[in-house]
Scaffold this active site. Structure first.
Site, PDB file in Angstrom:
ATOM      1  N   ASN A 104       0.826  -1.209   0.000  1.00  0.00           N
ATOM      2  CA  ASN A 104       0.000   0.000   0.000  1.00  0.00           C
ATOM      3  C   ASN A 104       0.868   1.270   0.000  1.00  0.00           C
ATOM      4  OD1 ASN A 104      -1.698   2.185   0.734  1.00  0.00           O
ATOM      5  ND2 ASN A 104      -3.137   0.794   1.711  1.00  0.00           N
ATOM      6  N   LYS A 152       0.012   3.997   2.615  1.00  0.00           N
ATOM      7  CA  LYS A 152       0.568   3.780   3.956  1.00  0.00           C
ATOM      8  C   LYS A 152       2.032   4.202   3.995  1.00  0.00           C
ATOM      9  CE  LYS A 152      -2.310   0.021   5.778  1.00  0.00           C
ATOM     10  NZ  LYS A 152      -2.316  -1.354   6.313  1.00  0.00           N
ATOM     11  N   ASP A 155      -1.452  -2.871  10.780  1.00  0.00           N
ATOM     12  CA  ASP A 155      -2.768  -3.436  10.504  1.00  0.00           C
ATOM     13  C   ASP A 155      -3.784  -2.468  11.077  1.00  0.00           C
ATOM     14  OD1 ASP A 155      -3.997  -5.755   9.166  1.00  0.00           O
ATOM     15  OD2 ASP A 155      -5.048  -5.979  11.062  1.00  0.00           O
ATOM     16  N   ASP A 196     -11.683   6.870   4.258  1.00  0.00           N
ATOM     17  CA  ASP A 196     -11.528   8.286   4.616  1.00  0.00           C
ATOM     18  C   ASP A 196     -12.713   9.171   4.223  1.00  0.00           C
ATOM     19  OD1 ASP A 196      -9.134   7.557   5.702  1.00  0.00           O
ATOM     20  OD2 ASP A 196      -7.871   8.738   4.352  1.00  0.00           O
ATOM     21  N   LYS A 207      -4.538  15.433   8.858  1.00  0.00           N
ATOM     22  CA  LYS A 207      -4.899  14.034   9.102  1.00  0.00           C
ATOM     23  C   LYS A 207      -3.846  13.349   9.976  1.00  0.00           C
ATOM     24  CE  LYS A 207      -5.712   9.623   6.798  1.00  0.00           C
ATOM     25  NZ  LYS A 207      -5.643   8.858   5.546  1.00  0.00           N
ATOM     26  N   ARG A 256      -3.212   6.231  12.593  1.00  0.00           N
ATOM     27  CA  ARG A 256      -1.866   5.863  12.165  1.00  0.00           C
ATOM     28  C   ARG A 256      -0.853   6.900  12.613  1.00  0.00           C
ATOM     29  NH1 ARG A 256      -2.970   4.797   7.261  1.00  0.00           N
ATOM     30  NH2 ARG A 256      -3.597   2.672   7.749  1.00  0.00           N
TER      31      ARG A 256
END
Length: 198
Positions: A9, A12, A69, A153, A173, A179
């Site tokens: 990803n 990420k 995760d 999101d 964010k 995260r």
């Protein structure tokens, strides 16, 4: 110091680099090393899945591996989609399909409370493990709003800011997200760990 991200990803990776690169930590995708390790996420918790992914990529690369995760847990759906957030509705759905399914399953629900959860696990070749967890409370919007972000999101609404995650800038964010919180906690633990192993 170089770490491998146990994920394909790129979103990420960007979020991790934004927070960790400021502290001199380099994070690369496994594909940058010519690896593709597909890990079956059989864990029942975010922590179990993060551990499975980090261990597999650490063994394949010989480098410290970081796995995240994460997912959205909705009160009215008894915590679903939870650990199945990325696989919600099956393999044929994309991000948009998944959040549309979530909105469909929330139809008529007045209780919209939800939280995003992120667990980060780092496995080192010597067997050491670091883990960090972050949560961001919010609510499921009635319709998608915003063009930014990824995953859920556009439908994850933050009441204090009166915006969804997809309406926030990357910096906004990262300042409040699950995260962002888990990465900052992870960095503090990593700093202690590296100082102890000088």
């Amino acid at each position: 110091m170089k770490f491998v991200l146990a994920s394909q990803n790129k979103h990420k990776l960007v979020e991790m680099q934004a927070i960790l690169s400021a502290h001199g930590v380099e994070v690369v995708l496994q594909s940058d090393l010519g690896l593709r390790v597909d890990v079956e996420e059989t864990g029942e918790t975010f922590a179990e899945n993060a551990m499975l992914k980090a261990q597999a990529v650490m063994k394949a690369s010989g480098l410290p591996a970081i796995a995240d995760d994460s997912g959205v847990c909705v009160d009215a759906l008894n915590g679903a989609p939870g650990v199945y957030s990325a696989r919600y509705g099956g393999p044929d759905l994309d991000d948009t399909g998944r959040y549309r399914l979530l909105l469909e399953n929330m139809r008529g629900q007045m209780t919209r409370a939800a939280k995003f959860v992120s667990v980060i696990t780092c496995c080192f070749p010597n067997g050491d493990v670091l883990t960090a967890r972050g949560e961001c409370p919010g609510a499921i919007a009635y319709a998608p709003m915003g063009e930014g972000g990824f995953g859920y999101d556009p439908v994850f609404f933050v009441p204090e800011l009166k915006k969804t995650f997809a309406q926030l800038t990357a910096d906004e964010k990262n300042a409040i997200s699950h995260r962002g919180k888990s990465l900052r906690e992870f960095y503090e633990k990593l700093k202690e760990y590296l100082n102890a192993h000088k």
